[in-house]
Design a protein around this motif. Sequence first.
Motif, short mmCIF file in Angstrom:
data_model
loop_
_atom_site.label_atom_id
_atom_site.label_comp_id
_atom_site.label_asym_id
_atom_site.label_seq_id
_atom_site.Cartn_x
_atom_site.Cartn_y
_atom_site.Cartn_z
N PRO A 83 0.77 -1.27 -0.04
CA PRO A 83 -0.07 0.09 0.05
C PRO A 83 0.82 1.38 0.10
N VAL A 84 1.93 1.24 0.53
CA VAL A 84 2.91 2.36 0.64
C VAL A 84 3.28 2.59 -0.77
N ALA A 85 3.87 1.58 -1.47
CA ALA A 85 4.30 1.77 -2.79
C ALA A 85 3.21 2.14 -3.63
N MET A 86 1.90 1.67 -3.43
CA MET A 86 0.90 2.17 -4.23
C MET A 86 0.64 3.72 -3.98
N ALA A 87 0.76 4.16 -2.89
CA ALA A 87 0.57 5.49 -2.51
C ALA A 87 1.63 6.27 -2.89
N VAL A 88 2.67 6.05 -3.09
CA VAL A 88 3.86 6.74 -3.76
C VAL A 88 3.60 6.84 -5.31
N LEU A 89 3.20 5.79 -5.96
CA LEU A 89 2.89 5.86 -7.28
C LEU A 89 1.69 7.02 -7.66
N CYS A 90 0.55 6.97 -6.51
CA CYS A 90 -0.33 7.63 -6.90
C CYS A 90 0.14 9.13 -6.74
N LEU A 91 0.72 9.50 -5.71
CA LEU A 91 1.35 10.67 -5.48
C LEU A 91 2.24 11.13 -6.65
N ALA A 92 3.07 10.50 -7.26
CA ALA A 92 3.87 10.87 -8.28
C ALA A 92 2.89 11.12 -9.66
N GLY A 93 1.72 10.16 -9.61
CA GLY A 93 0.91 10.59 -10.91
C GLY A 93 0.20 11.97 -10.45
#
Length: 393
Positions: free
Chosen positions: A60-70
């Motif tokens: 979930p942390v990795a997903m949050a980082v991806l979404c933040l980058a997007g």
Amino acid sequence: MLLNFSIFLLSLAILGAMFLPFLRGRPRWRAMITPLASIIGSGFLILGPILEVQFGAWAPVAMAVLCLAGWLFGAAVRTNIAAEETPDTALVARIEQVAQLALAFAYVISVAYYLNLFGAFAVSLTPWDGDLTARIVTTVMLGVVAVAGFSGGFHALENMEYATVALKLAIIGGLLLGLAVFFGGKAVDHALIFDPSRMGPWDALRLIFGLIVTVQGFETARYLGKSYDAPTRIDAMRWAQMLATAIYMIYITLLAFLFTPDAHNLNETAIIDMMRVVAPILPGMLVAAALAAQFSAAVADTGGAGGLISEFTRGKIAPKHAYPVLIATGVALTWSTDIFVIISYASRAFAAYYTLQAVLAALQSKGLKSGAFWALAVVGLAMTLLGIPAEGS
């Protein structure tokens, strides 16, 4: 049996709601469909198993980082949409041209990505499941797209977009219900799985860089200017990203704690085997969603690439004359590498485009905002240079 019925019923209800006139007829909703379709298209199917295997409980942390980058790159694109009425300087005009060429290149790779997923899912539930048959199906579909584009048949295919998005959202709703029920049962039994990440911080960051393509697609709102004004496109992108982020975060958070990571079985259709355990109805539904979503996305990106190339060459190369070359590139990628490497290539190509968008936003902003976009451009450059693929089976 009850869960299967509930999943089917919820999916049917969402599908029906998507075609209600008061929703389908809203301009902001219609404008939102294009970026939403791209963001949660192929990435939704392949991203879950990748993050679950590589990051374990940290998925979930990795997903949050991806979404933040997007979201941050989306902010740059939204800034550039807002600045469309401002006369361009020679530098801005030149960077914009290069950015369009970079986007066309990214689309070329993403078509190979979409249709390789199409091929893998098309054979996943058949007796002929395997890399060879999947690549044959992918090659045939690349040929279909080339013929459709060259013969001028894209317009009819692009009209399928709303229906495919509706189907995809409906099936995702059913998938999330199934995962939520399965998660609840595991939680009650104290059987949730908390595995550590398989990667160190540096490699984990580089893998996230190599997965940015799975949350791309929001930039499509910028190129809807013939249909919608700037405020509508800005709002459409913002809401599409927020809805996609909510869907992704719920999905990854539920998935991350349900299965023991198995790197040996990580492939493009790993989600099918996972969902067999959750509910027997889900694998077939996911294959249906994959086939509809990947084909429509491939058509859209092929058309987009051809249009951008034609615009860049000022009409010297007609879109239909670009399609065979674009498809030939897709065939070469299909037979020379695997889906995880293609994802990494596509991520680097989109990261290059987002870097240029951040530079444009920096040039058209002032003060701290300009500085923030310059910093974002540096991050985009790092993604372009340092992204790595996931390790499949």
